[in-house]
Design a protein around this motif. Structure first.
Motif, mmCIF file in Angstrom:
data_model
loop_
_atom_site.group_PDB
_atom_site.id
_atom_site.type_symbol
_atom_site.label_atom_id
_atom_site.label_comp_id
_atom_site.label_asym_id
_atom_site.label_seq_id
_atom_site.Cartn_x
_atom_site.Cartn_y
_atom_site.Cartn_z
ATOM 1 N N VAL A 90 -9.179 13.926 5.524
ATOM 2 C CA VAL A 90 -8.952 13.211 6.530
ATOM 3 C C VAL A 90 -10.053 12.269 6.966
ATOM 4 C CG1 VAL A 90 -8.569 13.437 9.191
ATOM 5 C CG2 VAL A 90 -7.479 14.866 7.378
ATOM 6 N N SER A 91 -11.395 12.918 6.767
ATOM 7 C CA SER A 91 -12.567 11.683 6.964
ATOM 8 C C SER A 91 -12.502 10.605 6.242
ATOM 9 C CB SER A 91 -13.780 12.699 7.105
ATOM 10 O OG SER A 91 -13.885 13.253 5.699
ATOM 11 N N ILE A 92 -12.168 10.993 4.939
ATOM 12 C CA ILE A 92 -12.260 9.867 4.131
ATOM 13 C C ILE A 92 -11.222 8.793 4.408
ATOM 14 C CG2 ILE A 92 -12.307 9.181 1.503
ATOM 15 C CD1 ILE A 92 -14.662 10.660 2.450
ATOM 16 N N GLN A 93 -9.883 9.281 4.849
ATOM 17 C CA GLN A 93 -8.936 8.401 4.966
ATOM 18 C C GLN A 93 -9.318 7.329 6.202
ATOM 19 O OE1 GLN A 93 -5.495 10.617 6.729
ATOM 20 N NE2 GLN A 93 -5.161 11.938 4.820
ATOM 21 N N ALA A 94 -9.981 7.942 7.248
ATOM 22 C CA ALA A 94 -10.348 6.927 8.262
ATOM 23 C C ALA A 94 -11.087 5.835 7.631
ATOM 24 C CB ALA A 94 -11.164 7.395 9.304
ATOM 25 N N GLN A 95 -12.282 6.248 6.867
ATOM 26 C CA GLN A 95 -13.115 5.180 6.243
ATOM 27 C C GLN A 95 -12.087 4.345 5.322
ATOM 28 O OE1 GLN A 95 -16.196 6.941 3.592
ATOM 29 N NE2 GLN A 95 -16.594 8.514 5.294
ATOM 30 N N ILE A 96 -11.068 4.500 4.609
ATOM 31 C CA ILE A 96 -10.346 3.809 3.883
ATOM 32 C C ILE A 96 -9.558 2.661 4.676
ATOM 33 C CG2 ILE A 96 -8.541 3.435 1.989
ATOM 34 C CD1 ILE A 96 -11.166 4.409 0.986
ATOM 35 N N LEU A 97 -8.941 3.405 5.565
ATOM 36 C CA LEU A 97 -7.928 2.701 6.669
ATOM 37 C C LEU A 97 -8.905 1.522 7.382
ATOM 38 C CD1 LEU A 97 -5.704 5.210 8.027
ATOM 39 C CD2 LEU A 97 -5.229 3.623 6.454
ATOM 40 N N ASN A 98 -10.079 1.972 7.643
ATOM 41 C CA ASN A 98 -10.985 0.970 8.310
ATOM 42 C C ASN A 98 -11.487 -0.126 7.533
ATOM 43 O OD1 ASN A 98 -11.097 2.267 10.748
ATOM 44 N ND2 ASN A 98 -12.824 3.434 10.281
ATOM 45 N N LEU A 99 -11.740 0.153 6.065
ATOM 46 C CA LEU A 99 -11.939 -0.810 5.314
ATOM 47 C C LEU A 99 -10.826 -1.874 4.941
ATOM 48 C CD1 LEU A 99 -13.765 -1.805 2.893
ATOM 49 C CD2 LEU A 99 -12.657 -0.073 1.310
ATOM 50 N N MET A 100 -9.642 -1.260 4.991
ATOM 51 C CA MET A 100 -8.460 -2.083 4.485
ATOM 52 C C MET A 100 -8.268 -3.085 5.828
ATOM 53 S SD MET A 100 -5.938 0.723 2.849
ATOM 54 C CE MET A 100 -4.642 -0.308 2.758
ATOM 55 N N CYS B 245 0.795 -1.155 -0.055
ATOM 56 C CA CYS B 245 0.039 0.035 -0.154
ATOM 57 C C CYS B 245 0.918 1.161 0.026
ATOM 58 C CB CYS B 245 -0.891 0.010 1.228
ATOM 59 S SG CYS B 245 -1.762 -1.557 1.657
ATOM 60 N N ASP B 246 0.964 1.678 -1.076
ATOM 61 C CA ASP B 246 2.124 2.907 -1.363
ATOM 62 C C ASP B 246 1.258 4.368 -1.171
ATOM 63 O OD1 ASP B 246 4.133 4.760 -1.800
ATOM 64 O OD2 ASP B 246 4.114 4.350 -4.076
ATOM 65 N N GLU B 247 1.240 4.452 0.253
ATOM 66 C CA GLU B 247 0.656 6.117 0.552
ATOM 67 C C GLU B 247 -0.652 5.966 0.053
ATOM 68 O OE1 GLU B 247 2.866 9.531 1.310
ATOM 69 O OE2 GLU B 247 4.610 8.714 0.442
ATOM 70 N N PRO B 248 -1.799 5.121 0.399
ATOM 71 C CA PRO B 248 -2.935 4.805 -0.044
ATOM 72 C C PRO B 248 -3.894 6.010 0.358
ATOM 73 C CG PRO B 248 -2.889 3.195 1.523
ATOM 74 C CD PRO B 248 -1.222 3.982 1.536
ATOM 75 N N VAL B 249 -3.792 6.694 1.426
ATOM 76 C CA VAL B 249 -4.907 7.687 1.937
ATOM 77 C C VAL B 249 -4.341 9.027 1.926
ATOM 78 C CG1 VAL B 249 -6.061 5.991 3.251
ATOM 79 C CG2 VAL B 249 -4.053 7.296 4.318
ATOM 80 N N SER B 250 -3.020 9.201 1.568
ATOM 81 C CA SER B 250 -2.446 10.656 1.582
ATOM 82 C C SER B 250 -3.147 11.562 0.605
ATOM 83 C CB SER B 250 -0.775 10.489 1.407
ATOM 84 O OG SER B 250 -0.626 10.335 -0.084
ATOM 85 N N ALA B 251 -3.542 11.157 -0.329
ATOM 86 C CA ALA B 251 -4.133 12.185 -1.467
ATOM 87 C C ALA B 251 -5.850 12.508 -0.625
ATOM 88 C CB ALA B 251 -4.152 11.694 -2.687
ATOM 89 N N LEU B 252 -6.216 11.787 0.311
ATOM 90 C CA LEU B 252 -7.677 12.006 0.548
ATOM 91 C C LEU B 252 -7.836 12.899 1.853
ATOM 92 C CD1 LEU B 252 -8.375 7.948 0.299
ATOM 93 C CD2 LEU B 252 -8.717 9.713 -1.527
ATOM 94 N N PHE C 21 2.821 -1.235 4.582
ATOM 95 C CA PHE C 21 1.942 0.085 4.770
ATOM 96 C C PHE C 21 3.071 1.291 4.734
ATOM 97 C CE2 PHE C 21 -0.498 3.678 6.353
ATOM 98 C CZ PHE C 21 -1.612 3.401 5.788
ATOM 99 N N ILE C 22 3.136 1.959 3.503
ATOM 100 C CA ILE C 22 4.023 2.809 3.208
ATOM 101 C C ILE C 22 3.376 4.398 3.190
ATOM 102 C CG2 ILE C 22 5.789 4.051 1.688
ATOM 103 C CD1 ILE C 22 5.794 1.284 0.052
ATOM 104 N N THR C 23 4.135 5.020 4.271
ATOM 105 C CA THR C 23 3.387 6.466 4.514
ATOM 106 C C THR C 23 4.380 7.343 5.127
ATOM 107 O OG1 THR C 23 1.648 7.361 5.895
ATOM 108 C CG2 THR C 23 2.482 5.643 6.823
ATOM 109 N N HIS C 24 4.104 8.540 5.132
ATOM 110 C CA HIS C 24 4.812 9.659 6.083
ATOM 111 C C HIS C 24 4.049 10.087 7.337
ATOM 112 C CE1 HIS C 24 2.745 12.004 2.844
ATOM 113 N NE2 HIS C 24 2.357 12.781 4.036
#
Length: 316
Positions: free
Chosen positions: A182-192, A173-180, A205-208
């Motif tokens: 904040v509220s959407i980030q939580a949804q995607i992370l919970n889904l994953m 997962c190459d920074e899969p939520v960095s372009a989203l 899970f790659i992230t900064h």
């Protein structure tokens, strides 16, 4: 301890540039247990994404071993690698540029099934597409919509569904939520997380974003200029960081309070060039604890307590 699914040994990826040889990934080693998540963090340019892509052989590693399920991926030929890609998938950072604007949601998710010839029957493929859409929370009415008609969260759900199409065991997962948002980030992370629990998938899970990686990962690896400087269970890394660079990263996490805020560690000094680097500690120029040995000898990544590894002359 669970079964080891992925073992990376002395992975290197060098690029020839006008000034010499760029050491993007330099002697990186780690293991991941089946069904677990390894978070890889570090500032931009540290080699996080290059490590993930080299593991998947989207870029060819310069040297090293990538042993997945007992098989050295680095030694597979093109035909064997094509089969292996069913087991190893990637979720991209930008959910818009990673999707073909001319393909509908259904066509995008169906594409891996067509290329792999896993489901020859068209009707069965469509049923599989609907199953995948349901799994990632995409309404059936969106089958014929195009990426530009959807928001970032739905686009990333398409990317996740596409990655799941071939029932992989392992996903980078190459920074899969960095372009989203904040509220959407939580949804995607919970889904994953939900998908991981249901399917037993193993993630890198790659992230900064350290606040994200803490809640999502079982173990965290910290990279600096192509090298792994610290790796530990997530909770232990946050409670007892050892490497000065890790401590500086953790001090930069925003804290939602005005009083009794932890002191911010500001890094000063010139960043060492990753082009033709000398065999020294690459963090020495910015480290307040640096000793003479740091400028003459490269520290090894050693286990200082169970599961906690650090590469530092000054903090063991």
């Amino acid at each position: 301890m669970g079964r080891t699914l992925l073992e990376v040994k002395h992975l290197k990826k060098y690029f020839n540039v006008p000034a010499g040889v760029l050491h993007a990934v330099d002697d990186v080693s780690f293991t991941i247990e089946e069904g677990k998540t390894l978070g890889i963090v570090g500032e931009s340019g540290c080699g996080k994404s290059t490590t993930g892509r080299a593991i998947l052989r989207l870029i060819e590693p310069t040297s090293g071993e990538v042993i997945f399920n007992g098989i050295d991926v680095a030694k597979l030929n093109k035909k064997e690698m094509r089969e292996m890609r069913k087991e190893m998938q990637l979720i991209f950072q930008d959910p818009f540029s990673s999707l073909n604007p001319r393909k509908t949601v259904a066509e995008t998710i169906e594409e891996p099934l067509i290329l792999s010839k896993m489901i020859p029957d068209k009707e069965k493929r469509f049923i599989r597409v609907l199953e995948l859409m349901d799994r990632v929370g995409l309404a059936e009415r969106l089958v014929n919509t195009y990426p530009h008609e959807l928001d970032g969260g739905r686009r990333q759900r398409i990317g996740i569904a596409r990655a799941l199409a071939l029932d992989p065991k392992f996903i980078v997962c190459d920074e899969p939520v960095s372009a989203l948002d904040v509220s959407i980030q939580a949804q995607i992370l919970n889904l994953m997380k939900k998908i991981q629990k249901e399917m037993g998938i193993t993630y890198i899970f790659i992230t900064h974003d350290l606040s994200v990686v803490n809640h999502f990962s079982d173990d965290i690896a910290v990279m600096y200029l192509g090298r792994l400087v610290e790796k530990a269970p997530a909770e232990e890394l946050f409670q007892s960081p050892l490497h000065p660079y890790t401590k500086a990263l953790l001090s930069a996490i925003p804290v939602p309070r005005i009083h009794n805020r932890p002191e911010r560690m500001l890094l000063k000094g010139e960043i060492t060039s990753p082009v033709n680097p000398k065999p020294i500690c690459r963090f020495a120029n910015r480290c307040s604890l640096a000793k003479e040995i740091c400028s003459s000898e490269e520290p090894e990544l050693l286990e200082v307590s169970p599961g906690h590894f650090v590469a530092c002359h000054c903090c063991k």
